[in-house]
Design an enzyme around this catalytic site. Structure first.
Site, PDB file in Angstrom:
ATOM      1  N   HIS A   7       6.753  -2.974  -7.846  1.00 35.43           N
ATOM      2  CA  HIS A   7       6.041  -2.026  -6.990  1.00 35.43           C
ATOM      3  C   HIS A   7       5.261  -1.090  -7.892  1.00 35.43           C
ATOM      4  O   HIS A   7       5.803  -0.580  -8.870  1.00 35.43           O
ATOM      5  CB  HIS A   7       7.022  -1.235  -6.119  1.00 35.43           C
ATOM      6  CG  HIS A   7       6.348  -0.568  -4.966  1.00 35.43           C
ATOM      7  ND1 HIS A   7       5.513   0.516  -5.126  1.00 35.43           N
ATOM      8  CD2 HIS A   7       6.346  -0.840  -3.651  1.00 35.43           C
ATOM      9  CE1 HIS A   7       5.047   0.883  -3.935  1.00 35.43           C
ATOM     10  NE2 HIS A   7       5.536   0.057  -3.023  1.00 35.43           N
ATOM     11  N   ARG A  16      -0.211  -5.534  -4.573  1.00 41.69           N
ATOM     12  CA  ARG A  16       0.701  -4.848  -5.481  1.00 41.69           C
ATOM     13  C   ARG A  16       0.633  -5.334  -6.917  1.00 41.69           C
ATOM     14  O   ARG A  16       0.710  -4.528  -7.838  1.00 41.69           O
ATOM     15  CB  ARG A  16       2.134  -5.075  -5.005  1.00 41.69           C
ATOM     16  CG  ARG A  16       2.441  -4.260  -3.834  1.00 41.69           C
ATOM     17  CD  ARG A  16       3.830  -4.478  -3.388  1.00 41.69           C
ATOM     18  NE  ARG A  16       3.999  -3.639  -2.209  1.00 41.69           N
ATOM     19  CZ  ARG A  16       5.056  -3.645  -1.441  1.00 41.69           C
ATOM     20  NH1 ARG A  16       6.037  -4.448  -1.706  1.00 41.69           N
ATOM     21  NH2 ARG A  16       5.129  -2.852  -0.412  1.00 41.69           N
ATOM     22  N   ARG A  65       4.510 -11.434  -2.439  1.00 44.00           N
ATOM     23  CA  ARG A  65       4.811 -11.042  -1.055  1.00 44.00           C
ATOM     24  C   ARG A  65       3.789 -10.040  -0.528  1.00 44.00           C
ATOM     25  O   ARG A  65       3.445  -9.067  -1.206  1.00 44.00           O
ATOM     26  CB  ARG A  65       6.190 -10.397  -1.012  1.00 44.00           C
ATOM     27  CG  ARG A  65       6.551  -9.824   0.338  1.00 44.00           C
ATOM     28  CD  ARG A  65       7.837  -9.026   0.251  1.00 44.00           C
ATOM     29  NE  ARG A  65       7.665  -7.814  -0.515  1.00 44.00           N
ATOM     30  CZ  ARG A  65       8.033  -6.598  -0.093  1.00 44.00           C
ATOM     31  NH1 ARG A  65       8.590  -6.441   1.086  1.00 44.00           N
ATOM     32  NH2 ARG A  65       7.856  -5.547  -0.849  1.00 44.00           N
ATOM     33  N   GLU A  67      -1.125  -1.306   5.311  1.00 47.74           N
ATOM     34  CA  GLU A  67      -0.634  -1.315   3.933  1.00 47.74           C
ATOM     35  C   GLU A  67      -1.509  -2.200   3.068  1.00 47.74           C
ATOM     36  O   GLU A  67      -2.340  -2.968   3.580  1.00 47.74           O
ATOM     37  CB  GLU A  67       0.820  -1.789   3.909  1.00 47.74           C
ATOM     38  CG  GLU A  67       1.711  -0.850   4.716  1.00 47.74           C
ATOM     39  CD  GLU A  67       3.186  -1.005   4.429  1.00 47.74           C
ATOM     40  OE1 GLU A  67       3.558  -1.981   3.775  1.00 47.74           O
ATOM     41  OE2 GLU A  67       3.945  -0.135   4.878  1.00 47.74           O
ATOM     42  N   HIS A 113      10.812  -4.477  -7.723  1.00 45.06           N
ATOM     43  CA  HIS A 113      10.928  -4.094  -6.318  1.00 45.06           C
ATOM     44  C   HIS A 113      11.453  -5.205  -5.425  1.00 45.06           C
ATOM     45  O   HIS A 113      12.298  -4.979  -4.571  1.00 45.06           O
ATOM     46  CB  HIS A 113       9.538  -3.665  -5.851  1.00 45.06           C
ATOM     47  CG  HIS A 113       9.504  -3.135  -4.457  1.00 45.06           C
ATOM     48  ND1 HIS A 113      10.289  -2.090  -4.062  1.00 45.06           N
ATOM     49  CD2 HIS A 113       8.772  -3.503  -3.367  1.00 45.06           C
ATOM     50  CE1 HIS A 113      10.037  -1.818  -2.781  1.00 45.06           C
ATOM     51  NE2 HIS A 113       9.137  -2.669  -2.332  1.00 45.06           N
TER      52      HIS A 113
END
Ligand SMILES: Cc1cc2nc3c(=O)[nH]c(=O)nc-3n(C[C@H](O)[C@H](O)[C@H](O)COP(=O)(O)OP(=O)(O)OC[C@H]3O[C@@H](n4cnc5c(N)ncnc54)[C@H](O)[C@@H]3O)c2cc1C
Length: 527
Positions: free
Chosen positions: A234, A280, A376, A113, A341
């Site tokens: 997000h 992100r 995060r 990811e 998100h």
């Protein structure tokens, strides 16, 4: 009559249920959850759980990726303990009956990811959270020491301060939404596992339960909260009038999906060397900027260059959902927009989940443990939920029982049934809209000041309404949502720099020293 238990858990996601299962080995556990047991963010998680399992990966690399995403604000000790515990927590999930995808050799299949330098995300197709939720609920339902109360919403925490002691927590008032009765539940340890705050914003990937109740309740009894300005947006939620909140997982970009404008041009190369695989916040800001520049409604995530069979097999849920809306993702790019998100901040805890209030623990997304810092890393939150629920379950074992001799039952007072429920829905809508416009991806002093003025007016109105009318779960959520909005605005106003997820036009640079923001009730209890 007050109900007595050893451990009261508020929330039935990954953190609450894993805690309950472990704590039930040494005490009686009551789990209350405000809607159905599977109404959780956990149930909606797609990508998976990050852990070092590949031969070419290392703890140092996972630590280093997490620290890089956290932009100077991660607590290294907490990052190391989470990363080191990762493989054991994945093993625990397997033992609990969670199915995880395997590659043809039989080894766990590891996805990659955004901002991860290695393949390290265990998953079950693209519905990992649903699989974890299923297995945990099945285990909980079989455990004789666990009572799960659904449609039970915690109203307020019980504090010894009301009885002349220090503010130690000894349970909560809990509303049975079906009967309207408010129960008093006393416990040796009270564990907030109440999840995130996505519903503070009009556009969110989160389910309806994510209204920040745990953070609001903890704040009201004086617990310190930290880093609430760091809201992760997000970058890719499906843009479609009938889609509701549907996330297009980061894993699609991890597997080679490319972001494009409506005219087919790529744009991420103008923002970051990792292009579509940048973290992100970088991608969300880039999309926000492109949308503001062009006035377009959405950008596009293009999977058409990948093998169609692979895409269908790897992302069956996303494939089917998009196809149902007329988008064949193997042939057409997917329209996407950013949305709120994940809440990186929360109730401040130590490395066992203990908050600054004795008897009160916070685990999972509602906690600020120091793992995420200012941003995060994808798939670290399910990991954090597992690690900290395990650690808290061990820590509460020794928790002493503190409670007054006679506990005051909930006072229903003179409150009457509301005949004006529209007030709740209008206030709810207004908060979520101005939070998106003024406290969203790009902030400024002026925008934050506008938001501050509005939230204070609304909180006064809500306070009056709260006193006059009987409580309902909608009213409780609105009261919490308004307080959490206030805390996010205040935390954002205090940060005079841009760092991680907090970006402000007035202070575009980082200060030399990274500091956590902390916010705590000092001016007496307010609703
Ligand atoms: C669409 C989506 C995809 C995601 N994908 C990933 C991913 O791939 N990997 C990853 O690591 N993370 C992912 N995340 C984030 C992750 O799912 C959450 O951070 C995590 O599941 C939070 O778990 P939790 O146990 O803390 O809270 P939750 O799972 O949200 O559970 C909170 C619980 O608390 C209950 N509750 C709240 N308030 C009250 C109250 N007042 N009284 C009683 N009950 C209450 C709720 O009803 C719910 O049961 C994703 C999130 C979303 C929304």
């Amino acid at each position: 009559m007050a109900l007595e238990t050893d451990y009261l858990v508020i929330g039935s996601g990954i953190a609450g249920l894993n805690f309950a299962l472990l704590a039930a080995e040494h005490g009686q556990v009551v789990v209350c959850t405000k809607k159905r047991p599977a109404d959780t963010n956990t149930n909606w998680a797609q990508g998976g759980v990050a852990a070092v399992l590949a031969p070419d990966d290392s703890f140092e690399q996972h630590v280093s990726d997490t620290l890089a995403a956290g932009d100077g604000l991660c607590d290294r000790h907490v990052v190391e303990l989470c990363v080191n515990d990762g493989p054991a927590e994945v093993e625990r999930l397997l033992q609990l009956g969670v199915r995880l995808a395997r590659d043809p050799s039989g080894a766990l299949d590891l996805g990659r990811e955004g901002a991860h330098s290695r393949h390290r995300v265990v998953h079950w197709e693209d519905v990992t959270g649903r699989e974890i939720q299923r297995a945990l609920l099945a285990a909980v339902s079989k455990h004789p020491n666990i009572t799960l109360l659904d449609n039970h919403i915690a109203v307020d925490l019980l504090s010894m301060a009301k009885y002349g002691g220090d503010p130690a927590c000894f349970g909560a008032y809990v509303l049975d939404s079906r009967s309207g009765e408010v129960k008093t539940i006393c416990a040796r340890a009270t564990v907030l596992a109440s999840g995130g705050t996505g519903k503070v914003y009009i556009y969110t990937s989160n389910p309806d339960v994510a209204t920040g109740d745990g953070i609001a309740m903890a704040y009201r009894i004086g617990a310190a909260c930290a880093d609430l300005e760091f809201v992760q947006f997000h970058p890719t939620v499906l843009y479609h009038p009938h889609a509701g909140s549907f996330l297009i997982s980061e894993a699609l970009r991890g597997e080679g999906g490319v972001l494009r404008l409506a005219n087919g041009e790529t744009f991420m190369e103008h923002y970051h060397p990792m292009k579509s695989l940048a973290s992100r916040d970088v991608v969300a800001r880039a999309i926000d900027n492109e949308l503001k520049k062009s006035g377009a409604d959405a950008v596009f995530l293009d999977m058409t260059q990948l093998d169609a069979t692979f895409v269908r097999q790897r992302f069956p849920n996303i494939y089917e959902r998009c196809l149902g809306l007329g988008i064949d993702i193997t042939k057409q790019p997917i329209p996407v927009v950013p949305a709120a998100h994940y809440m990186c901040g929360g109730v401040k805890t130590d490395d066992t989940g203990a908050t600054t209030i004795r008897g009160l623990y916070a685990i999972g997304e509602c906690a600020a443990t120091g793992l995420h810092g200012a941003n995060r890393l994808a798939s670290n939150s399910l990991l954090e939920g597992m690690v900290f629920s395990s650690r808290a379950a061990a820590a509460v074992r020794e928790a002493p029982r503190t409670r007054p001799e006679k506990v005051a039952p909930w006072s229903y007072g003179q409150a009457t049934d509301s005949n004006d429920a529209i007030v709740v829905s209008l206030n709810w809508d207004e908060i979520r809209r101005f939070m998106w416009s003024y406290v969203g991806i790009v902030r400024s002093d002026k925008r934050l000041e506008r938001a501050r003025r509005r939230i204070e007016i609304l909180r006064d109105e809500i306070r009056e309404y709260y006193i006059d009318f009987k409580i309902t779960s909608d009213l409780l959520e609105l009261r919490n949502l308004a307080l959490v909005a206030h805390l996010i605005i205040e935390s954002a106003r205090r940060r005079k720099e841009s760092r991680g997820l907090h970006y402000t036009l007035d202070y575009p640079d980082k200060l030399p020293e990274a500091r956590h923001s902390e916010i705590q009730l000092t001016d007496g209890p307010r609703g």
